[in-house]
Write an enzyme that holds these catalytic residues in place. Structure first.
Site, PDB file in Angstrom:
ATOM      1  N   ASP A  76       0.865  -8.535  -7.494  1.00  0.00           N
ATOM      2  CA  ASP A  76       1.863  -9.555  -7.844  1.00  0.00           C
ATOM      3  C   ASP A  76       2.964  -8.960  -8.724  1.00  0.00           C
ATOM      4  OD1 ASP A  76       0.205  -9.135  -9.965  1.00  0.00           O
ATOM      5  OD2 ASP A  76      -0.236 -11.237 -10.373  1.00  0.00           O
TER       6      ASP A  76
ATOM      7  N   ARG B  57       9.845   3.869  14.466  1.00  0.00           N
ATOM      8  CA  ARG B  57      10.906   2.972  14.024  1.00  0.00           C
ATOM      9  C   ARG B  57      12.052   3.828  13.491  1.00  0.00           C
ATOM     10  NH1 ARG B  57       6.594  -0.618  10.769  1.00  0.00           N
ATOM     11  NH2 ARG B  57       5.869  -1.951  12.467  1.00  0.00           N
TER      12      ARG B  57
ATOM     13  N   ARG C 260      11.633  -7.365   5.869  1.00  0.00           N
ATOM     14  CA  ARG C 260      11.678  -6.030   6.489  1.00  0.00           C
ATOM     15  C   ARG C 260      12.537  -6.004   7.749  1.00  0.00           C
ATOM     16  NH1 ARG C 260       5.536  -3.800   7.158  1.00  0.00           N
ATOM     17  NH2 ARG C 260       5.039  -3.294   5.001  1.00  0.00           N
TER      18      ARG C 260
ATOM     19  N   LYS D 259       0.828  -1.221   0.000  1.00  0.00           N
ATOM     20  CA  LYS D 259       0.000   0.000   0.000  1.00  0.00           C
ATOM     21  C   LYS D 259       0.857   1.263   0.000  1.00  0.00           C
ATOM     22  CE  LYS D 259      -2.162  -0.851   3.867  1.00  0.00           C
ATOM     23  NZ  LYS D 259      -1.438  -2.063   4.275  1.00  0.00           N
ATOM     24  N   SER D 260       1.840   1.320   0.888  1.00  0.00           N
ATOM     25  CA  SER D 260       2.678   2.525   1.020  1.00  0.00           C
ATOM     26  C   SER D 260       3.467   2.791  -0.258  1.00  0.00           C
ATOM     27  CB  SER D 260       3.645   2.385   2.197  1.00  0.00           C
ATOM     28  OG  SER D 260       2.928   2.281   3.399  1.00  0.00           O
TER      29      SER D 260
ATOM     30  N   ARG E 165       0.144 -10.492  12.336  1.00  0.00           N
ATOM     31  CA  ARG E 165      -0.120  -9.826  11.052  1.00  0.00           C
ATOM     32  C   ARG E 165      -0.591 -10.825  10.003  1.00  0.00           C
ATOM     33  NH1 ARG E 165       0.871  -4.586  10.943  1.00  0.00           N
ATOM     34  NH2 ARG E 165       2.452  -3.644  12.306  1.00  0.00           N
TER      35      ARG E 165
END
Length: 207
Positions: free
Chosen positions: A181, A53, A146, A26-27, A157
């Site tokens: 994808d 973070r 990540r 999304k980001s 999650r």
């Protein structure tokens, strides 16, 4: 008696709700929109009670607040939606959305499924877009790469993602579901879904 608050909330371009599991992209897709269409889109900065973070900035990535401050604002009705995940509160304030709309920008809201249901009870009337990973296996790899999640948080999650990917299929929740994808293909589909609103804002800005 007229509800001037509601009338003001309806002013400005139609927002876009981007939902989907953490790690779906999304980001990345939102950043591509912001880069290509400068002066068209704006990002609604969410509030959270979690700690920043590495590399994150207050007011840019999130508004980092205490639980007491956030709960007080929620109790006062200042939030469109809020949720608790892994012990931390997340939410979208009315002010953060209106700040974007007041600039005649299309406001992008990155929110979870619980938030989507909350937004559906408001007068925002956004375009609802669900960004879906190709599979849970690929999503797990993205999250592990990540290196920002504990094992417990990662499993939570993935569990949430599995539930969301079933709920998103329910009719009437999302205007479009995009399987990420391939980033370029996903971005092309996202642009196509939003092109009518983009062109409206471009027309207003050029007049």
């Amino acid at each position: 008696m007229r509800d001037y608050t509601k009338e003001k909330a309806m002013a400005g371009p139609r927002p876009v709700v981007l939902s989907g599991p953490s790690g779906a992209g999304k980001s990345t897709l939102a950043k591509k929109l912001l880069e290509e269409y400068k002066g068209i889109f704006g990002f609604s900065v969410s509030h959270t009670t979690r700690n920043p973070r590495s590399g994150e900035e207050n007011g840019k990535d999130y508004h980092y607040v205490t639980r007491e401050v956030m709960q007080d604002s929620i109790d006062k009705g200042e939030f469109i939606e809020s949720a608790v995940f892994s012990g931390n509160m997340y939410g979208t304030s009315k002010a953060s959305v209106q700040a974007v709309k007041d600039k005649n920008l299309i406001c992008i809201l990155d929110i979870d499924m619980q938030g989507v249901r909350a937004v559906k009870t408001t007068d925002l009337n956004p375009i609802y877009v669900y960004i879906q990973p190709p599979s849970l296996t690929i999503l797990e790899k993205r999250l592990r790469d990540r290196k920002t999640e504990s094992e417990e948080s990662l499993q939570k999650r993935l569990e949430a993602a599995q539930v969301d990917m079933e709920i998103c299929k329910e009719p009437g929740i999302f205007d479009i579901i995009i399987v990420n994808d391939d980033l370029d293909n996903a971005y092309a589909k996202l642009k196509q879904a939003l092109i009518e609103e983009i062109e409206k804002v471009q027309k207003i800005n050029s007049s």
